[in-house]
Structure formats: C-alpha cells, structure tokens
Design a protein around this motif. Sequence first.
Motif: not given
Length: 241
Positions: A229-231, A55-59, A52-53
Amino acid sequence: MADTEGCADREAGPSGGLALRVSGLTVRSPRGRVLLSLPSLELPGGTLLGVRGPSGAGKSTLLHALAGLSAVAEGTVRWGDTDLSRLDAEGRARFRADQIGMIFQDFLLFDELSAQDNAALPALFRPRAERAGLRARAAARLVGLGLSDTARSVASYSGGERQRVAIARALAAGAPVLLADEPTASLDRAAADRLIADLTGMARAAGTTLVAVSHDERLIARMDRVLTLADGAPVTGAQAA
C-alpha cells in the motif's frame, strides 16, 4: 481466483481459516479525507497475507477495517459467510470475539497478571462450559512458544516474551482469523526471527487465515501473498515488488 492489484503471490497456504472477500472498501477520516481505497481483495481460507508500505500508507487502517473496527468504512468486508458491513457495532464485536484473534504492537497485557492468566483472558468472555478448554489451549500455546515459567507476572518479561504471550492469547481461542499489527516491531533481530517462525508455523499448522501488517521484510517473506500500500491504495506492477 482473481488477484488484487498490488498483491503479489507466494506459494499457497493450507485452507482452514475463513476466506476473505473485500469489495469497494473505502475508509475516510472524520473530515472526509480518504485514508484507504481498496477496490477488491480475495483470500482463500488459511492464506497468510503480508501488508507492507511506508508509514501512513493505510496499513493499520486496513487492519481495523478487516476487524470491523472502522465505523466510517464503506464497501464490503466478508469473512466466510459474514458481511461485516451488515452488522451493527454489537454484532461486529461479537464476531471479533468469536472469529478473530488480534495481536497488537504494544501487546496490551496486564502486568499484574501471570503469562497464563493473560493468555487465558478470552475465557472470561466465553460460556462457562468452554472456559476450561480455552485455558488448556492457552497453556499449550505458551509451551509451544517456548515459555515455561508462566506463573510469574509478565511485568518481568522481556519484549520478546511479552509478544509471545500476546500471540498465545490470540491463538488460544482457536479463532479462524488472526490479525497482527507490526508483531516484531519492538523486538531485536534474533527475537523477531524466532517469533516469525513461531507465528507463521502455528498459523499454518492450524490453517488460520493470517493478515500481518509489517515493515519487517523477513516476516513479509514468509507470507503466501503480499499486498503493498501507498497513500491509501494498492501499489501495482513492479512498484509492488
């Protein structure tokens, strides 16, 4: 087993799918920007992992790397005894065909084909001796997912029905790994809840290793473990809750 930072545990799932070991995974854009940096991740076979994370977190980048679809990935992605980083593009494609079932957000069905024919598509790429068995498994998966009139074109199916066909196709080949990208994104709440129950139930029953990228917290709550995930990097500590 050591856990990855940003990966929260749930009750362990059954073992049966391929184990996953990720080490030093970095994926960059064509211009060199880091899209994903995952130092390590280990999953026993049969684990259900939610990713999870925002949008744009790298998932989705992670999901593509786990499938061997990222040609610019650095580091190691090992499924069982197979290190994807040591395979060329053709070798990775063969591994995906044999070992990984994939569920896409936009279903990727052929509207002119029936549900049965869509679910049995992997049979076209298998040796002749395996095709009848795969078609039979596809039919059984469709029934198990609550679809009965599978001879009609999927063009007339609802979004929830189309996603069930996509899941049946991914499961029909009996792959030990299942990768799902936002499997409930296009569904209403009731349809999404039914699909979550079916997807997780079938994965557990088969001992499949499932990695599901999702914003749907109800799906995430059914996973054995959760990676936030984030960034492009794992979120650690309380921030990952």
